[in-house]
Design an enzyme around this catalytic site. Structure first.
Site, mmCIF file in Angstrom:
data_model
loop_
_atom_site.group_PDB
_atom_site.id
_atom_site.type_symbol
_atom_site.label_atom_id
_atom_site.label_comp_id
_atom_site.label_asym_id
_atom_site.label_seq_id
_atom_site.Cartn_x
_atom_site.Cartn_y
_atom_site.Cartn_z
ATOM 1 C CB CYS A 1 5.177 8.775 34.963
ATOM 2 S SG CYS A 1 6.833 9.080 34.382
ATOM 3 N NE ARG B 1 9.997 7.486 31.738
ATOM 4 C CZ ARG B 1 9.989 7.169 33.117
ATOM 5 N NH1 ARG B 1 9.341 5.858 33.580
ATOM 6 N NH2 ARG B 1 10.600 7.806 33.868
ATOM 7 C CB CYS C 1 -1.074 -0.054 1.152
ATOM 8 S SG CYS C 1 -2.385 -1.065 1.137
ATOM 9 C CG HIS C 2 1.479 2.712 3.507
ATOM 10 N ND1 HIS C 2 0.714 3.503 3.358
ATOM 11 C CD2 HIS C 2 0.939 1.700 4.356
ATOM 12 C CE1 HIS C 2 -0.393 3.441 4.114
ATOM 13 N NE2 HIS C 2 -0.104 2.313 4.910
ATOM 14 C CB CYS D 1 8.253 16.016 37.755
ATOM 15 S SG CYS D 1 8.495 15.202 39.395
ATOM 16 C CG HIS D 2 8.352 15.980 33.616
ATOM 17 N ND1 HIS D 2 9.410 15.563 33.610
ATOM 18 C CD2 HIS D 2 7.436 14.927 33.966
ATOM 19 C CE1 HIS D 2 9.675 14.177 33.996
ATOM 20 N NE2 HIS D 2 8.064 13.716 34.247
#
Length: 263
Positions: A224, A220, A81-82, A182-183
């Site tokens: 967390c 991930r 297809c791709h 935190c981020h």
């Protein structure tokens, strides 16, 4: 203390507290956005940069083989297809998660691959975190390496981005923490001896030395939440994709690194 002075000091303190809250809630300015790569040791960065040493590249090679493998009764391949993924898939991962208009909700790249399998190859979806799904996703995402993350930000997508932001800023779990604490509030500092990055999903699927294997952003995020002692989402929860979408929107302009390497 005189009543007027006390009132003035109280108003000043309230204003200062509000200013602090608003400052903490602000997005990281574009000029200050940093990939997690920049917080890693020189050894980890060198491992990611050298394709002969990057263990995630093995999954990319597996994904390349899967791209050519026939599936289902008709033996359809992704390439059928791709075509050449190096051309057709360039920039695709940089736009995911993306709104699936048939479903009326965003889906991530893993889900798009599985929908292609079920709708066009007429085979069962691959399980989340399975080696084959991670390999195919890594192969497709690798074709966008170096491309800037550019998820849609339009009236149809914006409500889901806002939901993801609300999740990111919501205090959760027994530790009463939010992702933002935190981020956004403490990036660049250290937690348990490890640097706190800005949580930009630039390299997924990612090879984590802790896992000794490749893993998705979904994995991930679940990790967390467990670390926050919060109730985690199931793999097929809608909220987890909204959060992925917000994180990608928040990382707009940063380059795709797949497969990244992290501790």
């Amino acid at each position: 203390m005189k009543p007027l002075l006390a009132t003035a000091l109280a108003s000043f303190a309230a204003g200062a507290a509000l200013a602090s809250i608003l400052a903490a809630a602000a997005d990281i300015p574009a000029g200050e956005r940093r990939s997690g790569y920049e917080f890693m040791s020189s050894d980890t960065r060198a491992m990611q940069d050298d394709e002969a040493a990057n263990p995630g590249v093995l999954a990319v090679l597996d994904g390349e083989a899967l791209w050519q493998r026939g599936e289902g009764a008709a033996g359809k391949t992704c390439a059928g297809c791709h075509g050449d993924a190096r051309v057709s898939m360039k920039g695709v991962a940089a736009r995911y998660p993306a709104l699936d208009r048939a479903l009326g909700q965003p889906i991530d790249l893993e889900q798009r691959i599985d929908r292609c399998r079920t709708e066009h190859q007429q085979v069962a979806p691959l399980p989340f975190e399975s080696g084959e799904l991670l390999a195919l996703t890594a192969y497709v995402a690798h074709q966008s390496k170096g491309q800037p993350i550019a998820v849609a930000d339009d009236p149809q997508t914006r409500p889901f981005i806002n939901t993801g932001r609300e999740i990111f800023e919501r205090r959760q779990g027994q530790l009463n923490l939010s992702c933002a604490q935190c981020h956004e509030d403490n990036w660049g500092r250290r937690l348990g001896g490890a640097p706190i990055p800005q949580a930009h999903p630039t390299g997924y699927p990612i090879y984590r030395l802790e896992w000794q294997g490749l893993g998705s952003l979904r994995r991930r995020l679940r990790n967390c939440l467990i670390g926050m002692r919060a109730e985690t989402y199931s793999n097929d929860a809608l909220d987890i994709v909204d959060l992925e979408l917000y994180l990608a929107w928040r990382a707009r302009g940063l380059a795709v690194e797949t497969p990244a390497v992290r501790p």
